[in-house]
Design a protein around this motif. Sequence first.
Motif, PDB file in Angstrom:
ATOM      1  N   VAL A 166       0.839  -1.212   0.000  1.00 12.01           N
ATOM      2  CA  VAL A 166       0.000   0.000   0.000  1.00 12.01           C
ATOM      3  C   VAL A 166       0.867   1.252   0.000  1.00 12.01           C
ATOM      4  N   GLY A 167       1.869   1.266   0.883  1.00  9.84           N
ATOM      5  CA  GLY A 167       2.723   2.451   0.983  1.00  9.84           C
ATOM      6  C   GLY A 167       3.521   2.718  -0.278  1.00  9.84           C
ATOM      7  N   MET A 168       4.069   1.660  -0.861  1.00  9.29           N
ATOM      8  CA  MET A 168       4.873   1.832  -2.064  1.00  9.29           C
ATOM      9  C   MET A 168       4.030   2.296  -3.250  1.00  9.29           C
ATOM     10  N   LEU A 169       2.758   1.905  -3.272  1.00 12.17           N
ATOM     11  CA  LEU A 169       1.866   2.383  -4.331  1.00 12.17           C
ATOM     12  C   LEU A 169       1.634   3.889  -4.224  1.00 12.17           C
ATOM     13  N   LEU A 170       1.709   4.414  -2.994  1.00  6.29           N
ATOM     14  CA  LEU A 170       1.461   5.839  -2.795  1.00  6.29           C
ATOM     15  C   LEU A 170       2.627   6.705  -3.269  1.00  6.29           C
ATOM     16  N   ILE A 171       3.838   6.141  -3.269  1.00  6.85           N
ATOM     17  CA  ILE A 171       5.016   6.964  -3.595  1.00  6.85           C
ATOM     18  C   ILE A 171       4.953   7.518  -5.019  1.00  6.85           C
ATOM     19  N   PRO A 172       4.746   6.686  -6.067  1.00  3.57           N
ATOM     20  CA  PRO A 172       4.674   7.274  -7.421  1.00  3.57           C
ATOM     21  C   PRO A 172       3.415   8.114  -7.638  1.00  3.57           C
ATOM     22  N   LEU A 173       2.363   7.834  -6.848  1.00  2.61           N
ATOM     23  CA  LEU A 173       1.124   8.588  -7.017  1.00  2.61           C
ATOM     24  C   LEU A 173       1.197   9.973  -6.388  1.00  2.61           C
ATOM     25  N   THR A 174       1.910  10.076  -5.260  1.00  2.00           N
ATOM     26  CA  THR A 174       1.965  11.348  -4.533  1.00  2.00           C
ATOM     27  C   THR A 174       3.279  12.103  -4.723  1.00  2.00           C
ATOM     28  N   GLY A 175       4.344  11.358  -5.098  1.00  2.00           N
ATOM     29  CA  GLY A 175       5.656  11.993  -5.213  1.00  2.00           C
ATOM     30  C   GLY A 175       6.363  12.156  -3.884  1.00  2.00           C
ATOM     31  N   TRP A 176       5.833  11.572  -2.820  1.00  2.00           N
ATOM     32  CA  TRP A 176       6.453  11.683  -1.489  1.00  2.00           C
ATOM     33  C   TRP A 176       7.571  10.646  -1.371  1.00  2.00           C
ATOM     34  N   ILE A 177       8.773  10.997  -1.772  1.00  2.00           N
ATOM     35  CA  ILE A 177       9.864  10.021  -1.742  1.00  2.00           C
ATOM     36  C   ILE A 177      10.303   9.704  -0.308  1.00  2.00           C
ATOM     37  N   TRP A 178      10.017  10.612   0.630  1.00  2.00           N
ATOM     38  CA  TRP A 178      10.359  10.357   2.029  1.00  2.00           C
ATOM     39  C   TRP A 178       9.530   9.212   2.622  1.00  2.00           C
ATOM     40  N   LEU A 179       8.410   8.892   1.963  1.00  2.00           N
ATOM     41  CA  LEU A 179       7.545   7.829   2.469  1.00  2.00           C
ATOM     42  C   LEU A 179       8.263   6.480   2.460  1.00  2.00           C
ATOM     43  N   ASP A 180       9.213   6.315   1.542  1.00  2.00           N
ATOM     44  CA  ASP A 180       9.971   5.064   1.464  1.00  2.00           C
ATOM     45  C   ASP A 180      10.717   4.810   2.775  1.00  2.00           C
ATOM     46  N   ALA A 181      11.436   5.820   3.253  1.00  2.00           N
ATOM     47  CA  ALA A 181      12.183   5.687   4.507  1.00  2.00           C
ATOM     48  C   ALA A 181      11.242   5.580   5.704  1.00  2.00           C
ATOM     49  N   ALA A 182      10.118   6.297   5.645  1.00  2.00           N
ATOM     50  CA  ALA A 182       9.162   6.226   6.748  1.00  2.00           C
ATOM     51  C   ALA A 182       8.599   4.807   6.887  1.00  2.00           C
ATOM     52  N   LEU A 183       8.336   4.159   5.754  1.00  2.00           N
ATOM     53  CA  LEU A 183       7.850   2.773   5.792  1.00  2.00           C
ATOM     54  C   LEU A 183       8.906   1.845   6.395  1.00  2.00           C
ATOM     55  N   ALA A 184      10.174   2.107   6.084  1.00  2.00           N
ATOM     56  CA  ALA A 184      11.253   1.311   6.666  1.00  2.00           C
ATOM     57  C   ALA A 184      11.276   1.468   8.185  1.00  2.00           C
ATOM     58  N   GLY A 185      11.029   2.688   8.659  1.00  2.00           N
ATOM     59  CA  GLY A 185      10.972   2.922  10.096  1.00  2.00           C
ATOM     60  C   GLY A 185       9.835   2.164  10.758  1.00  2.00           C
ATOM     61  N   LEU A 186       8.678   2.115  10.098  1.00  2.00           N
ATOM     62  CA  LEU A 186       7.541   1.363  10.627  1.00  2.00           C
ATOM     63  C   LEU A 186       7.846  -0.136  10.663  1.00  2.00           C
ATOM     64  N   ILE A 187       8.575  -0.602   9.645  1.00  2.84           N
ATOM     65  CA  ILE A 187       8.980  -2.012   9.639  1.00  2.84           C
ATOM     66  C   ILE A 187       9.861  -2.299  10.853  1.00  2.84           C
ATOM     67  N   ALA A 188      10.787  -1.392  11.137  1.00  9.78           N
ATOM     68  CA  ALA A 188      11.681  -1.589  12.281  1.00  9.78           C
ATOM     69  C   ALA A 188      10.889  -1.678  13.583  1.00  9.78           C
ATOM     70  N   LEU A 189       9.889  -0.830  13.754  1.00  9.90           N
ATOM     71  CA  LEU A 189       9.075  -0.855  14.974  1.00  9.90           C
ATOM     72  C   LEU A 189       8.284  -2.156  15.084  1.00  9.90           C
ATOM     73  N   ASN A 190       7.744  -2.603  13.959  1.00 11.62           N
ATOM     74  CA  ASN A 190       6.980  -3.852  13.980  1.00 11.62           C
ATOM     75  C   ASN A 190       7.878  -5.049  14.301  1.00 11.62           C
ATOM     76  N   VAL A 191       9.072  -5.057  13.728  1.00 10.63           N
ATOM     77  CA  VAL A 191      10.025  -6.135  13.997  1.00 10.63           C
ATOM     78  C   VAL A 191      10.416  -6.125  15.472  1.00 10.63           C
ATOM     79  N   LEU A 192      10.609  -4.939  16.027  1.00 12.52           N
ATOM     80  CA  LEU A 192      10.954  -4.811  17.440  1.00 12.52           C
ATOM     81  C   LEU A 192       9.858  -5.396  18.319  1.00 12.52           C
ATOM     82  N   ARG A 193       8.604  -5.109  17.990  1.00 15.02           N
ATOM     83  CA  ARG A 193       7.466  -5.632  18.761  1.00 15.02           C
ATOM     84  C   ARG A 193       7.423  -7.159  18.697  1.00 15.02           C
ATOM     85  N   VAL A 194       7.552  -7.700  17.501  1.00 13.41           N
ATOM     86  CA  VAL A 194       7.484  -9.158  17.344  1.00 13.41           C
ATOM     87  C   VAL A 194       8.627  -9.840  18.090  1.00 13.41           C
ATOM     88  N   GLY A 195       9.829  -9.290  17.993  1.00 11.78           N
ATOM     89  CA  GLY A 195      10.972  -9.875  18.686  1.00 11.78           C
ATOM     90  C   GLY A 195      10.790  -9.895  20.186  1.00 11.78           C
TER      91      GLY A 195
END
Length: 330
Positions: A166-195
């Motif tokens: 979902v997030g990656m689909l928004l990047i070419p549609l909105t032009g928000w290239i910072w969203l790529d790194a923000a999604l990576a940050g959310l992945i890190a938080l989710n991984v931290l929770r699961v661990g």
Amino acid sequence: MQVPLPASNKSIALFSLAVSVVALALKYAAWAVSGSVALYSDAVETIINVVSALAGLWALSVAERPADHNHTYGHYKAEYLSAVAEGTLVLVTALVIGREAVEGLLHPHPTTAPYLGILLNAAATLVNLAWGLTLVQAGRRRRSPALQAGGQHVLSDVWTGAGLVVGMLLIPLTGWIWLDAALAGLIALNVLRVGWEMMRDSIAGLMDEAPSSETLDDIRDIIATNGRGAIEAHDIRTRVVGAITFLEFHLVVPGSMTVEEAHTICDRIEAGLRTRMGDTLVHIHVEPDNMAKHEGIVFWPRPETPETATPAPQVLHASIAPETPGGCPE
């Protein structure tokens, strides 16, 4: 959406390793064609899945070994060690991904061929969904901490993958290239929770934490149903290690009862426990009626004057015994 299960836990672990390698190949390809920080983070996490599958294979191989003179209670806790190791690796992965997310926010760059990367990542997500559901189901049915931990970790990848699509689909549609790194940050938080959740559950198993109240209620019900002829059962203690339940308690019988009669009651209780609980190692310390505490599971209201029609046993409460219980009289 589930995959047919192999016959043994070891076969499941081997299959899990193969699935992890397939998912890693797809996610690596997704990152390679897109250059996305978020897809790179997802691929890094999947490397941990491969390492965890190898650790799970080792743990299940050890756990399946029979008891020996050095491990008289078996090797079941090897599964908990695997799950703790996996949780530790997941926490380290979260730190690596978080570092990449910060770098991406400080120095954002556009992705290339985002739609192909999204398609490849979505394929890996579907593979993980099918296998994650299969592992969780197998772990619950076979009471395997290693399989359940592996399944939960794989399913965490599914949520991550869905969010990435979902997030990656928004990047070419909105032009928000910072969203790529923000999604990576959310992945890190989710991984931290699961661990953290994986480590918490596994450490509880290593510390012999008591099972759930529902399991304890089942055990008391089984003892109450099959212990007719005894006076009471008290000082009930239990723990679950992998696929086996360890249970010990004191069983009070009339002083005039023969050893054979007491042994028959013990056998009946043990058979009932194994029928409902699966593999169960039971230690029953048989005591005469003057040792009754009038607590736990009381079969007779007055031990000294039992009626012909014995009323239903009363489950009062289970206490913790300071003594080391013995076994059923032979």
